[in-house]
Design a protein around this motif. Structure first.
Motif, PDB file in Angstrom:
ATOM      1  N   ILE A   1      48.822   3.632  39.096  1.00  0.00           N
ATOM      2  CA  ILE A   1      47.503   4.178  38.824  1.00  0.00           C
ATOM      3  C   ILE A   1      47.304   4.144  37.312  1.00  0.00           C
ATOM      4  O   ILE A   1      48.190   4.535  36.563  1.00  0.00           O
ATOM      5  N   VAL A   2      46.149   3.685  36.889  1.00  0.00           N
ATOM      6  CA  VAL A   2      45.776   3.725  35.473  1.00  0.00           C
ATOM      7  C   VAL A   2      44.394   4.363  35.353  1.00  0.00           C
ATOM      8  O   VAL A   2      43.613   4.364  36.308  1.00  0.00           O
ATOM      9  N   VAL A   3      44.116   4.896  34.186  1.00  0.00           N
ATOM     10  CA  VAL A   3      42.827   5.523  33.900  1.00  0.00           C
ATOM     11  C   VAL A   3      42.181   4.742  32.754  1.00  0.00           C
ATOM     12  O   VAL A   3      42.464   5.006  31.588  1.00  0.00           O
ATOM     13  N   PRO A   4      41.316   3.770  33.084  1.00  0.00           N
ATOM     14  CA  PRO A   4      40.695   2.964  32.038  1.00  0.00           C
ATOM     15  C   PRO A   4      39.484   3.619  31.379  1.00  0.00           C
ATOM     16  O   PRO A   4      39.030   3.162  30.331  1.00  0.00           O
ATOM     17  N   VAL A   5      38.953   4.683  32.000  1.00  0.00           N
ATOM     18  CA  VAL A   5      37.777   5.380  31.468  1.00  0.00           C
ATOM     19  C   VAL A   5      37.983   6.879  31.610  1.00  0.00           C
ATOM     20  O   VAL A   5      38.357   7.361  32.683  1.00  0.00           O
ATOM     21  N   GLY A   6      37.768   7.623  30.531  1.00  0.00           N
ATOM     22  CA  GLY A   6      37.840   9.079  30.598  1.00  0.00           C
ATOM     23  C   GLY A   6      39.259   9.608  30.624  1.00  0.00           C
ATOM     24  O   GLY A   6      40.198   8.985  30.107  1.00  0.00           O
TER      25      GLY A   6
ATOM     26  N   ARG B   1      50.611   3.759  32.777  1.00  0.00           N
ATOM     27  CA  ARG B   1      50.562   3.579  34.226  1.00  0.00           C
ATOM     28  C   ARG B   1      51.374   4.679  34.881  1.00  0.00           C
ATOM     29  O   ARG B   1      52.492   4.982  34.460  1.00  0.00           O
ATOM     30  N   LEU B   2      50.822   5.283  35.926  1.00  0.00           N
ATOM     31  CA  LEU B   2      51.507   6.308  36.700  1.00  0.00           C
ATOM     32  C   LEU B   2      51.926   5.700  38.026  1.00  0.00           C
ATOM     33  O   LEU B   2      51.098   5.129  38.744  1.00  0.00           O
ATOM     34  N   THR B   3      53.208   5.812  38.344  1.00  0.00           N
ATOM     35  CA  THR B   3      53.723   5.368  39.631  1.00  0.00           C
ATOM     36  C   THR B   3      54.224   6.603  40.375  1.00  0.00           C
ATOM     37  O   THR B   3      55.044   7.350  39.847  1.00  0.00           O
ATOM     38  N   VAL B   4      53.722   6.817  41.586  1.00  0.00           N
ATOM     39  CA  VAL B   4      54.090   7.982  42.378  1.00  0.00           C
ATOM     40  C   VAL B   4      54.999   7.530  43.511  1.00  0.00           C
ATOM     41  O   VAL B   4      54.651   6.620  44.272  1.00  0.00           O
ATOM     42  N   ALA B   5      56.160   8.175  43.612  1.00  0.00           N
ATOM     43  CA  ALA B   5      57.134   7.831  44.654  1.00  0.00           C
ATOM     44  C   ALA B   5      56.571   8.143  46.037  1.00  0.00           C
ATOM     45  O   ALA B   5      55.733   9.036  46.193  1.00  0.00           O
ATOM     46  N   PRO B   6      57.033   7.422  47.059  1.00  0.00           N
ATOM     47  CA  PRO B   6      56.595   7.716  48.422  1.00  0.00           C
ATOM     48  C   PRO B   6      56.962   9.140  48.841  1.00  0.00           C
ATOM     49  O   PRO B   6      57.932   9.725  48.338  1.00  0.00           O
ATOM     50  N   CYS B   7      56.173   9.696  49.738  1.00  0.00           N
ATOM     51  CA  CYS B   7      56.413  11.010  50.352  1.00  0.00           C
ATOM     52  C   CYS B   7      56.149  12.184  49.421  1.00  0.00           C
ATOM     53  O   CYS B   7      56.574  13.306  49.691  1.00  0.00           O
TER      54      CYS B   7
END
Length: 84
Positions: free
Chosen positions: A1-6, A38-44
């Motif tokens: 997940i990335v935040v390109p705005v705000g 970049r945010l990577t969130v583990a499964p579960c």
């Protein structure tokens, strides 16, 4: 997940019994201006997010698979013991 705005605040919650972070929260703020990563969130793990600051915020979830609605689990915010 990335935040390109705000800017967006992410709250990650672990309800996996046996995990070393069981019932713990982590808050992460990503921002196009101040913390562009970049945010990577583990499964579960459970994740909630909200736009912060003034103006528009946008996130992009970049994954190599086609999104399948039936593969996602959902909970109401009231089910997670966190004050949003």
């Amino acid at each position: 997940i990335v935040v390109p705005v705000g800017a967006i605040r992410f709250v990650i919650y672990d309800d996996r019994e046996g995990s070393i972070t069981y019932r713990q929260f982590e808050e992460i703020i990503l921002s196009a201006k101040d913390n562009y990563k970049r945010l990577t969130v583990a499964p579960c793990l459970w994740m909630a997010f909200q736009g912060i600051g003034e103006g528009l915020s946008m996130l992009m979830d970049v994954i190599p698979e086609v999104y399948m609605e039936n593969e996602a689990d959902r909970k109401e915010l009231e089910e997670i013991p966190f004050k949003f």
